[in-house]
Structures are given as C-alpha cells and as structure tokens.
Design a protein around this motif. Structure first.
Motif, short mmCIF file in Angstrom:
data_model
loop_
_atom_site.label_atom_id
_atom_site.label_comp_id
_atom_site.label_asym_id
_atom_site.label_seq_id
_atom_site.Cartn_x
_atom_site.Cartn_y
_atom_site.Cartn_z
N ALA A 1 0.82 -1.21 0.00
CA ALA A 1 0.00 0.00 0.00
C ALA A 1 0.86 1.26 0.00
CB ALA A 1 -0.94 0.00 1.21
N SER A 2 2.13 1.14 0.37
CA SER A 2 3.01 2.31 0.28
C SER A 2 3.90 2.24 -0.96
CB SER A 2 3.84 2.45 1.57
OG SER A 2 4.57 1.28 1.81
N GLY A 3 3.55 1.36 -1.90
CA GLY A 3 4.19 1.33 -3.22
C GLY A 3 5.29 0.29 -3.37
N ARG A 4 5.45 -0.60 -2.39
CA ARG A 4 6.56 -1.56 -2.45
C ARG A 4 6.13 -2.84 -3.18
NH1 ARG A 4 7.39 1.28 2.21
NH2 ARG A 4 9.54 2.02 2.46
N LEU A 5 6.73 -3.02 -4.36
CA LEU A 5 6.36 -4.18 -5.17
C LEU A 5 6.99 -5.47 -4.65
CD1 LEU A 5 6.55 -2.34 -8.60
CD2 LEU A 5 4.52 -2.90 -7.26
N ASP A 6 8.09 -5.34 -3.89
CA ASP A 6 8.68 -6.52 -3.26
C ASP A 6 7.71 -7.13 -2.25
OD1 ASP A 6 9.32 -3.96 -2.00
OD2 ASP A 6 10.23 -5.17 -0.42
N ALA A 7 6.87 -6.27 -1.64
CA ALA A 7 5.87 -6.76 -0.69
C ALA A 7 4.83 -7.60 -1.40
CB ALA A 7 5.20 -5.59 0.04
N LEU A 8 4.50 -7.22 -2.65
CA LEU A 8 3.56 -8.02 -3.45
C LEU A 8 4.14 -9.41 -3.70
CD1 LEU A 8 0.91 -8.13 -5.07
CD2 LEU A 8 2.18 -7.24 -7.04
N VAL A 9 5.46 -9.46 -3.97
CA VAL A 9 6.12 -10.76 -4.18
C VAL A 9 6.02 -11.61 -2.91
CG1 VAL A 9 8.31 -11.90 -4.73
CG2 VAL A 9 7.70 -9.75 -5.87
N THR A 10 6.24 -10.98 -1.76
CA THR A 10 6.10 -11.72 -0.49
C THR A 10 4.67 -12.20 -0.29
OG1 THR A 10 7.94 -10.60 0.58
CG2 THR A 10 6.27 -11.52 2.03
N PHE B 1 6.51 4.08 -5.64
CA PHE B 1 6.70 2.77 -6.26
C PHE B 1 8.17 2.42 -6.21
CE2 PHE B 1 2.55 3.40 -8.48
CZ PHE B 1 1.99 2.20 -8.07
N GLN B 2 8.46 1.25 -5.67
CA GLN B 2 9.85 0.83 -5.58
C GLN B 2 9.90 -0.68 -5.35
OE1 GLN B 2 11.77 2.00 -1.82
NE2 GLN B 2 9.78 2.70 -1.09
N PHE B 3 11.08 -1.23 -5.63
CA PHE B 3 11.35 -2.62 -5.30
C PHE B 3 12.35 -2.54 -4.15
CE2 PHE B 3 12.85 -7.00 -6.28
CZ PHE B 3 11.62 -7.62 -6.31
N ASP B 4 11.81 -2.49 -2.94
CA ASP B 4 12.63 -2.15 -1.77
C ASP B 4 13.54 -3.31 -1.40
OD1 ASP B 4 13.62 -0.66 0.26
OD2 ASP B 4 11.69 -0.34 1.29
N ARG B 5 14.81 -3.01 -1.22
CA ARG B 5 15.76 -4.08 -0.86
C ARG B 5 16.90 -3.50 -0.04
NH1 ARG B 5 19.38 -3.76 -5.77
NH2 ARG B 5 18.44 -2.09 -6.96
N GLY B 6 17.61 -4.37 0.64
CA GLY B 6 18.76 -3.94 1.41
C GLY B 6 19.87 -3.47 0.50
N SER B 7 20.81 -2.67 1.05
CA SER B 7 21.85 -2.08 0.21
C SER B 7 22.74 -3.15 -0.40
CB SER B 7 22.66 -1.08 1.02
OG SER B 7 23.01 -1.65 2.27
N GLY B 8 22.90 -4.28 0.28
CA GLY B 8 23.79 -5.31 -0.24
C GLY B 8 23.08 -6.36 -1.08
N MET B 9 21.83 -6.04 -1.47
CA MET B 9 20.99 -7.05 -2.11
C MET B 9 20.73 -6.68 -3.57
SD MET B 9 17.42 -8.48 -0.51
CE MET B 9 17.49 -7.49 0.96
N GLY B 10 21.00 -7.62 -4.49
CA GLY B 10 20.64 -7.37 -5.88
C GLY B 10 19.16 -7.61 -6.09
N ARG B 11 18.67 -7.26 -7.30
CA ARG B 11 17.24 -7.40 -7.57
C ARG B 11 16.80 -8.87 -7.54
NH1 ARG B 11 14.24 -3.28 -9.49
NH2 ARG B 11 15.34 -1.30 -9.59
N VAL B 12 17.63 -9.74 -8.12
CA VAL B 12 17.26 -11.15 -8.16
C VAL B 12 17.28 -11.75 -6.75
CG1 VAL B 12 17.91 -13.42 -9.07
CG2 VAL B 12 18.12 -11.38 -10.52
N THR B 13 18.31 -11.38 -5.98
CA THR B 13 18.38 -11.85 -4.59
C THR B 13 17.15 -11.41 -3.83
OG1 THR B 13 20.74 -11.45 -4.75
CG2 THR B 13 19.88 -11.96 -2.56
#
Lengths: 189, 169
Positions: free
Chosen positions: A114-123, B96-108
C-alpha cells in the motif's frame, strides 16, 4: 452496551473494513510498511517492531480485561486465541526466519504494498504459495497440527494469578525493554 | 530509503492497541491477516484445478461455505490496504519501488521476498495465525499461544539474523 455487539454479517463486514482501515493506518504511520525498519530489531539497528507491538498488546490487554471486569464485555462470547503448544512454537520459529528473510509479515506486507513496495507483493504471493503447500502436506502434518491442545488457555488462567498481576509484570518487563531499546537505539544512531 | 516522518512507535502502537480493543469489543474476536492469503490461495487453486482443490481437506473450511469471499478477515485486510495507502499518500511516503537492502541485488531480493513469504505462509497455517491473529490478538488476551508464538519468533529470528545480515545491512 455489553459487547460483543455485532449482530449481522453485513454489519460485521462493514466493521471489518473500518477496523482494518485503522489497523493499516497505524501500521504504516508506525513505519511497519518498511522492510528495513521491520528487520531492524533482528540486527539491533531499529526497535520499532517490538515498540509498536508491545505497546499495542499492553494497551489492548488492559482495555480488554478492564471492559470484561466492568461487565461491558462478555468473555464467554469472545473467541480466545486457542493454544496448541508445539505447533505454535514450531510455527513461530519458522515464521521468525521468514520474517528476517522477506522483511515482512502478512499484515505488514499489505501495508508495504500500500506504500508502493512491489517486493511486498512478491512476499504476498509467497504467503499464498506457503499456505497452499501447507494444505497439500496437511494429511501428513495433521497429527502434529492437532497435538498439545490447550484450548483457550491464558497466562492468568493457567497460573491462577490475577490478570492485573500478570499485566503489572508485563508492564515492568516492557518498560525495561523500552528503556534499553531507547538507550541502544540512540547508540546505534 | 525511508523518509523519517513516521509517528512515534508508542503513539502508533497505542492507536493499534485501541483498534484491537475496539475489534474485541465490537466483533468478539481479534485482528487477523494470514488467513486471507490462505483463503485466496484456496480460491485460486479452485479456479485453476477444481478437482485438486476439493481434494485438499485443509482448504475445505474456505471452499465449503456459501460465499467464500464474504470473509471477515478478507474484508479487514482490504481495509488495512486502504488505511495504509491513505496514510502513505497523505504523509508523502508513497513511492513505487522494489525495496531491498543495500547489499541485495534485484534477483536476490526477488528470491528472498518469495521464499520468506512461503515460510511465513506455511508457518502461519501451522501456528493458526500470524503476528496479527496470534501474536497481537492472542498476546493481548494473555493467551498462552500468543506469547509462545512471539517468543519463538524472536528467538528464531535472532538465531538466524547473522546468516541474513548481509541481506539487510
């Protein structure tokens, strides 16, 4: 009026959306839609998860036992979370690993999306897959899943100690924890 | 990275606690989340492969009801989304973002997000709920199940944190 007060299914579903709205609002405003903040506790860098969680538990718990002592809530009609000792220990332990790895739990993943994180959708998709895997292996797991049942067991119920004594102890533990977190949190920052 | 305009965790926690208290008083049960995912998974399987779905005894609790989508926790989770979306939007926190840790690649990150999710989904079914339905709701009721779940979750999270430190820090 003595609770629980919901009479019809329609009313219940409307209420579900309203209560869910506030649930999501406070999760997001507390920073619990953010996987960096969510995992921070495990690396001792950000203690927002235990702070929000234990504050919420204590506030809700005091209110819960207060309204039931005042006969404003009929506990016989309240669904108490059932205890199945070993399945919940095992489930909690696996859940902790999944939490660190994904950076979310089910409710916070929804807040993350809901805050725009698409990685959360994957989870969220993963959570659906995990539920399906459980359903598939359920026949094998059923004996364990139903093992060590304790029904609606509560800490005051099992120990015979007044719930206000239990709550007082929890307040002291939480207060001590919050003090240490503020202390360490300042050091980490 | 996060903009730091969040509320005090104690204020947000108190608000969350009052929401949970209102839920106990009005509905007669606590808040939940994970069972909505289990419900949707069962309906998804039923769409794709009805025979297979009907073989799954665990899913029959969702599928053998008149209208499965009229589910309290599912509606609550929809509200959760709307509440969090409004909060993020009005605080300027939506991005909109694909949130990840600084040491993490997109695939990881993709693998971590999905595999962590699978563990959470499985664990929630085994424990009969997640951080919402068991930890928060059960914890506030002082239910044994709520507290053993919380303790097991934090102990195990801390135990494996060193292994996954590189993902997030």
């Amino acid at each position: 009026m003595t609770g629980p007060v919901v009479a019809s299914q329609e009313m219940g579903l409307v209420l579900a959306v309203v209560l869910g709205f506030f649930f999501g609002l406070f999760l997001e405003r507390g920073g619990l839609g953010n996987p960096h903040k969510l995992t921070g506790v495990f690396f001792l860098t950000d203690f927002v998860v235990p702070k929000v969680m234990f504050t919420a538990i204590l506030v809700a718990s005091v209110g819960f036992y207060l309204v039931s002592d005042l006969k404003l809530l009929d506990l016989n009609r309240v669904w108490i979370v059932p205890t199945f000792f070993w399945p919940q220990i095992a489930g909690g332990a696996l859940f902790g690993i999944g939490f660190v790895v994904s950076g979310y739990c089910p409710g916070t993943a929804v807040a993350g999306l809901a805050s725009g994180r698409l990685d959360a959708l994957v989870t969220m998709i993963g959570i659906g897959i995990g539920s399906l895997i459980f359903a598939v292996v359920y026949p094998v797991l059923e004996d364990f899943y139903q093992s060590s049942p304790m029904g609606a067991a509560t800490i005051p119920g099992i120990t015979g100690v007044s719930h206000w004594v239990v709550l007082a102890v929890l307040f002291i533990i939480a207060g001590l924890m919050f003090f240490l977190m503020e202390h360490f949190g300042r050091k980490a920052a | 990275m996060a903009k730091n305009n969040f509320w005090s965790p104690y204020i947000a926690g108190a608000g969350l606690g009052l929401t949970l208290l209102a839920t106990f008083y009005l509905a007669g049960w606590g808040l939940g989340a994970s069972s909505a995912f289990s419900l949707l998974a069962s309906l998804g399987v039923k769409e794709i492969h009805p025979d297979f779905a009907l073989q799954l005894t665990y899913f029959s609790q969702y599928l053998h009801v008149e209208s499965p989508l009229r589910n309290w926790v599912l509606f609550e989770v929809c509200g959760l989304f709307l509440g969090a979306f409004s909060a993020a939007l009005f605080s300027g926190n939506f991005r909109f973002q694909f949130d990840r840790g600084s040491g993490m690649g997109r695939v990881t990150r993709l693998i971590a997000a999905v595999s962590g999710g699978i563990m959470i989904g499985f664990a929630s079914r085994l424990a009969r709920g997640c951080t919402s339905g068991v930890a928060l709701s059960g914890g506030a009721q002082l239910a044994i199940g709520g507290w053993i779940f919380v303790i097991a979750m934090f102990v195990s999270g801390f135990a494996v944190a060193a292994l996954f430190r590189r993902l997030w820090t």
